[in-house]
Design an enzyme around this catalytic site. Structure first.
Site, PDB file in Angstrom:
ATOM      1  N   GLU A  62       2.258  -0.607  13.931  1.00  0.00           N
ATOM      2  CA  GLU A  62       1.357   0.262  13.164  1.00  0.00           C
ATOM      3  C   GLU A  62       0.003   0.274  13.850  1.00  0.00           C
ATOM      4  O   GLU A  62      -0.496  -0.760  14.286  1.00  0.00           O
ATOM      5  CB  GLU A  62       1.165  -0.253  11.728  1.00  0.00           C
ATOM      6  CG  GLU A  62       2.386  -0.221  10.847  1.00  0.00           C
ATOM      7  CD  GLU A  62       2.095  -0.732   9.430  1.00  0.00           C
ATOM      8  OE1 GLU A  62       0.904  -0.729   9.030  1.00  0.00           O
ATOM      9  OE2 GLU A  62       3.044  -1.134   8.736  1.00  0.00           O
ATOM     10  N   TYR A  71     -10.146  -0.810  10.055  1.00  0.00           N
ATOM     11  CA  TYR A  71     -10.500  -1.808   9.038  1.00  0.00           C
ATOM     12  C   TYR A  71     -11.531  -2.809   9.553  1.00  0.00           C
ATOM     13  O   TYR A  71     -12.095  -3.576   8.788  1.00  0.00           O
ATOM     14  CB  TYR A  71      -9.250  -2.534   8.543  1.00  0.00           C
ATOM     15  CG  TYR A  71      -8.348  -1.637   7.741  1.00  0.00           C
ATOM     16  CD1 TYR A  71      -8.801  -1.016   6.582  1.00  0.00           C
ATOM     17  CD2 TYR A  71      -7.040  -1.392   8.136  1.00  0.00           C
ATOM     18  CE1 TYR A  71      -7.984  -0.175   5.842  1.00  0.00           C
ATOM     19  CE2 TYR A  71      -6.212  -0.551   7.403  1.00  0.00           C
ATOM     20  CZ  TYR A  71      -6.691   0.056   6.260  1.00  0.00           C
ATOM     21  OH  TYR A  71      -5.874   0.880   5.536  1.00  0.00           O
ATOM     22  N   ASP A 128       0.820  -1.212   0.000  1.00  0.00           N
ATOM     23  CA  ASP A 128       0.000   0.000   0.000  1.00  0.00           C
ATOM     24  C   ASP A 128       0.857   1.268   0.000  1.00  0.00           C
ATOM     25  O   ASP A 128       0.734   2.125   0.860  1.00  0.00           O
ATOM     26  CB  ASP A 128      -0.940  -0.005   1.211  1.00  0.00           C
ATOM     27  CG  ASP A 128      -1.971   1.111   1.163  1.00  0.00           C
ATOM     28  OD1 ASP A 128      -2.352   1.508   0.051  1.00  0.00           O
ATOM     29  OD2 ASP A 128      -2.382   1.594   2.237  1.00  0.00           O
ATOM     30  N   ASN A 153       7.790  -7.203   6.691  1.00  0.00           N
ATOM     31  CA  ASN A 153       6.582  -6.555   7.171  1.00  0.00           C
ATOM     32  C   ASN A 153       5.350  -7.287   6.651  1.00  0.00           C
ATOM     33  O   ASN A 153       5.186  -7.494   5.447  1.00  0.00           O
ATOM     34  CB  ASN A 153       6.512  -5.101   6.694  1.00  0.00           C
ATOM     35  CG  ASN A 153       5.193  -4.437   7.089  1.00  0.00           C
ATOM     36  OD1 ASN A 153       4.997  -4.086   8.245  1.00  0.00           O
ATOM     37  ND2 ASN A 153       4.287  -4.284   6.131  1.00  0.00           N
ATOM     38  N   GLU A 154       4.482  -7.690   7.565  1.00  0.00           N
ATOM     39  CA  GLU A 154       3.175  -8.283   7.274  1.00  0.00           C
ATOM     40  C   GLU A 154       3.226  -9.415   6.246  1.00  0.00           C
ATOM     41  O   GLU A 154       2.489  -9.409   5.253  1.00  0.00           O
ATOM     42  CB  GLU A 154       2.183  -7.201   6.833  1.00  0.00           C
ATOM     43  CG  GLU A 154       1.880  -6.194   7.915  1.00  0.00           C
ATOM     44  CD  GLU A 154       0.698  -5.289   7.594  1.00  0.00           C
ATOM     45  OE1 GLU A 154       0.259  -5.282   6.418  1.00  0.00           O
ATOM     46  OE2 GLU A 154       0.215  -4.596   8.499  1.00  0.00           O
ATOM     47  N   TYR A 189      -5.322  -2.571  13.373  1.00  0.00           N
ATOM     48  CA  TYR A 189      -6.196  -1.471  12.951  1.00  0.00           C
ATOM     49  C   TYR A 189      -7.627  -1.682  13.433  1.00  0.00           C
ATOM     50  O   TYR A 189      -8.573  -1.336  12.729  1.00  0.00           O
ATOM     51  CB  TYR A 189      -6.145  -1.320  11.427  1.00  0.00           C
ATOM     52  CG  TYR A 189      -4.820  -0.801  10.928  1.00  0.00           C
ATOM     53  CD1 TYR A 189      -4.549   0.567  10.899  1.00  0.00           C
ATOM     54  CD2 TYR A 189      -3.832  -1.675  10.508  1.00  0.00           C
ATOM     55  CE1 TYR A 189      -3.327   1.045  10.451  1.00  0.00           C
ATOM     56  CE2 TYR A 189      -2.603  -1.201  10.056  1.00  0.00           C
ATOM     57  CZ  TYR A 189      -2.363   0.158  10.036  1.00  0.00           C
ATOM     58  OH  TYR A 189      -1.143   0.628   9.599  1.00  0.00           O
TER      59      TYR A 189
END
Length: 581
Positions: A492, A459, A156, A398-399, A455
């Site tokens: 995050e 989300y 993203d 990351n992720e 999130y």
């Protein structure tokens, strides 16, 4: 590979400036146009076809070489080229490099000539299942139209590409210092290791503000200072290891490497710096500015560090790729702590950019072919950044699809590689996402510290902050139960916010909601003793791929893209002024 700088034995010549540039397309020959280097190419000229071009592009320019420059050996160095590059000088192909965020170089001594020389660089910007970051190439067919290939990023942020960072020539003697490794500990001990090209005697000096406090000979060794000034955020004391190679051919090469004395450790379920508990306050960031895109920008680097310190932040993560070397030097100087992250984002076939970009699951660890390249970039990352005292943690990815079968088998050798390469043995982590729960995550035990991106309230559970906080607390407690000896931090958390949009009831997208969101998360962190840090997503708004959930990019910044503060920035400034270091 040493950072290029002028010394008594070395010269550096910048090749930055305006180059000739062409997009390489199969159906037509483009006319060359001016292109600034360093910068991303995408936002320099109008046109969707220009900005979103998929494939190759060509940079060319002339440069002059003098007789004095050719007395020793000459290297051509690129601080980065996204994502693949092939280089020619005077018609000779020097080689290629894969990976868009780390430096590479070629010796050009034998192909240069006195006077005018020509350089050409072919850059490819495609991201797929073999690259880091990862993406995919899809074919689209519409009635009455020619088949088109599109490159969809699995992340993203916008796929800015080109010659993003400085390009230079530098000279060295025939026998020269190729690499230096140095680090110091809080007890005054330090270690150095020097690799040379050519035989000779190596001498080292440790300098404190220009004063010699230690001298020795040898390519490798350990030393001890009786009194040292420690490197820490409030007082980032720096020393210099000056290395001299006295070559058997009678030449000398001298290079100074800056380092600090400090110790990073994990114990009692906390992160410690120099024996004191450390709470990380800061952000995930991006190298992202108007016009330059991901291109090198010293002014924004200095501005961002100034804003971090204004807010009381002490750290950030180089999400989601290694940042420019100049930023790390600035963090060394200013006392900003870094989680240094490899460009391994998008390692997922069924999840991309929180579901914004689609993707069909196919078994991530059998589909992706990134393993060998991942080893390459981790080795390059540790080699480049290991001497920086600001780097306190390594992030391998990351992720990723860390909940899928095969994740542990993929990551275990990579985590081991980082530990092997880093003599200082800094903590290593893998940053995970919501789909990798306390029950399903397959990499938690590999990590020294758990860094979670969450999130809740955005989300999912959007608009319901009490419910989001309850879900967050429950998940953190379950992770702590699984790994009771590992500290946890949020890597995050955040909410998209339109600057200037206000709502008396704190509705989503308003500045009030972003502030309430951060406040709700902060109350959870403050109640759990094993939470060792909080990094808000994001420091500033940034560009992303075009999609219906991104209006002009990702708006989770507490600053706008041009660094104007939102309400949340002032809230965090108040919060972090009350938090312990």
């Amino acid at each position: 590979m040493l950072y290029p700088k002028m010394t008594a034995s070395r010269m550096v010549f910048s090749l930055d400036g305006v180059w000739d540039f062409r997009l390489l397309k199969e159906d037509k020959e483009e006319t060359a146009r001016p292109m600034p280097v360093p910068s991303a190419y995408n936002d320099i000229y109008p046109g969707r076809g220009f900005a979103d071009h998929m494939g190759d592009m060509l940079y060319e320019r002339e440069f002059a070489v003098t007789k004095d420059m050719m007395k020793g050996r000459v290297f051509l160095r690129f601080a980065s080229a996204a994502h693949k590059a092939r280089v020619w000088v005077n018609g000779s192909c020097l080689g290629s490099h894969k990976g868009g965020f780390l430096p590479f170089e070629f010796e050009v001594t034998d192909c240069l000539r006195e006077g005018k020389n020509q350089i050409a660089v072919q850059v490819n910007n495609v991201v797929d299942h073999t690259t880091l970051p990862a993406g995919r190439v899809v074919s689209q067919n519409f009635p009455g139209m020619k088949e088109e290939l599109h490159n969809l990023p699995n992340f993203d942020f916008y796929n800015y590409s080109g010659l993003l960072r400085p390009v230079c020539l530098y000279t060295v003697p025939d026998y020269f210092i190729r690499s230096i490794r140095v680090f110091g500990q809080m007890d005054g001990s330090f270690f150095w290791k020097v690799r040379t090209d050519g035989k000779g005697r190596v001498s080292v000096r440790v300098l404190d503000g220009g004063e010699t406090v230690f001298e020795a000979d040898g390519c490798e060794g350990k030393g001890q200072l009786s009194k040292v000034k420690l490197w820490e955020p409030a007082h980032p004391a720096l020393y210099e290891l000056e290395v001299t190679l006295h070559g058997e051919n009678g030449e000398t090469d001298t290079y100074g490497e800056v380092f600090g004395f400090r110790t990073v450790e994990i114990r009692d379920c906390r992160l410690y710096l120099n024996g004191k508990p450390l709470y990380l306050k800061g952000f995930g960031k991006h190298e992202d500015t108007p016009v330059r895109g991901r291109g090198f920008d010293l002014a924004y680097n200095v501005k961002d560090i100034a804003l971090l310190k204004w807010m009381g932040a002490n750290s950030f993560r180089t999400s989601h790729y290694p940042y420019c070397e100049e930023m790390l030097e600035l963090c060394d100087r200013e006392g900003i702590l870094l989680i240094d992250e490899a460009p391994a984002v998008g390692l997922h076939t069924g999840f991309s950019a929180t579901g914004l970009l689609g993707g069909t699951p196919c078994g991530t660890w059998s589909c992706l072919k990134t393993g060998e390249h991942h080893r390459q970039v981790l080795a390059e990352l540790v080699e480049r950044d290991a001497n920086h005292p600001c780097v306190i943690l390594w992030s391998v990815a990351n992720e990723p699809a860390s909940e899928e079968e095969g994740a542990k088998e993929y990551f275990e050798p990579l985590v081991s590689l980082v530990r092997e390469l880093d003599e200082e043995k800094r903590p290593v982590t893998i940053v995970t996402y919501e789909g990798s729960s306390p029950e399903s995550c397959r990499v938690a035990e590999l990590c020294d510290i758990l860094i979670l991106n969450r999130y809740r309230g955005w989300y999912d559970t959007e608009g319901n902050l009490p419910g989001a906080a309850a879900l967050l607390r429950d998940e953190l407690e379950r992770f702590h139960k699984r790994c009771p000896d590992k500290p946890i931090m949020l890597g995050e958390y955040g909410a998209d916010t339109i600057a200037g949009f206000h709502d008396i009831n704190s509705r989503i997208f308003s500045e009030e909601y972003q502030t309430e969101f951060l406040k709700a998360y902060g109350e959870v962190f403050d109640s759990l003793p094993y939470i060792t840090g909080e990094h808000v997503w994001n420091f500033a708004d940034f560009a992303t791929a075009e999609n219906i959930k991104r209006v002009g990019g990702n708006k989770k910044g507490v600053f706008t893209r041009d660094r104007t503060p939102k309400m949340a920035a002032h809230f965090l400034r108040q919060r972090w002024s009350r938090k312990e270091e």
